[in-house]
Design a protein around this motif. Structure first.
Motif, short mmCIF file in Angstrom:
data_model
loop_
_atom_site.label_atom_id
_atom_site.label_comp_id
_atom_site.label_asym_id
_atom_site.label_seq_id
_atom_site.Cartn_x
_atom_site.Cartn_y
_atom_site.Cartn_z
N PRO A 178 0.78 -1.25 0.00
CA PRO A 178 0.00 0.00 0.00
C PRO A 178 0.80 1.29 0.00
O PRO A 178 0.47 2.22 -0.73
CB PRO A 178 -0.85 -0.13 1.26
N VAL A 232 0.52 4.15 -2.96
CA VAL A 232 0.12 5.55 -2.72
C VAL A 232 1.19 6.50 -3.25
O VAL A 232 0.88 7.48 -3.93
CB VAL A 232 -0.16 5.78 -1.22
N PHE A 256 -3.80 3.47 -6.94
CA PHE A 256 -4.56 3.72 -5.71
C PHE A 256 -5.55 2.59 -5.41
O PHE A 256 -5.67 2.14 -4.27
CB PHE A 256 -5.31 5.05 -5.79
N ILE A 306 -5.40 0.30 -2.06
CA ILE A 306 -6.53 0.26 -1.13
C ILE A 306 -7.03 -1.16 -0.95
O ILE A 306 -7.28 -1.62 0.18
CB ILE A 306 -7.66 1.20 -1.62
N TYR A 307 -7.18 -1.89 -2.06
CA TYR A 307 -7.67 -3.27 -1.99
C TYR A 307 -6.74 -4.12 -1.13
O TYR A 307 -7.19 -4.86 -0.26
CB TYR A 307 -7.77 -3.84 -3.40
#
Length: 88
Positions: free
Chosen positions: A45, A49, A67, A71-72
């Motif tokens: 993650p 980002v 993104f 997030i997943y």
């Protein structure tokens, strides 16, 4: 529990492939391959980002894919490590 982790890992690969196919339609094949690897690296993650922020202006679709992947994977990691062990 191991089967859930395996399903999550496979779904991460599948999501990266789908995001590459959808978000890079106009690119040539070698570029799509590199973007697939970039989206796959976004499975971590913080890297996703940072990558998304860096390319936000130049490649907005690729940035969105980074993104989404970040997030997943972040949410999936929290669910697998924090939530599911309480119910196992």
């Amino acid at each position: 529990m191991e089967s859930i982790q395996l399903i999550f890992m496979l779904s991460t690969l599948l999501l990266a492939a789908v995001l590459t196919a959808v978000k890079t339609k106009g690119d040539r094949t070698p570029v799509r391959g590199l973007k697939f690897l970039g989206i796959l690296v976004s499975s971590v993650p913080i890297i996703g980002v940072i990558q998304g922020i860096i390319v936000r202006k130049r490649l907005p679709l690729y940035s969105d894919a980074c993104f989404i992947q970040a997030i997943y994977c972040g949410i999936g990691y929290v669910i697998i490590t924090q939530v599911l062990p309480k119910y196992a």
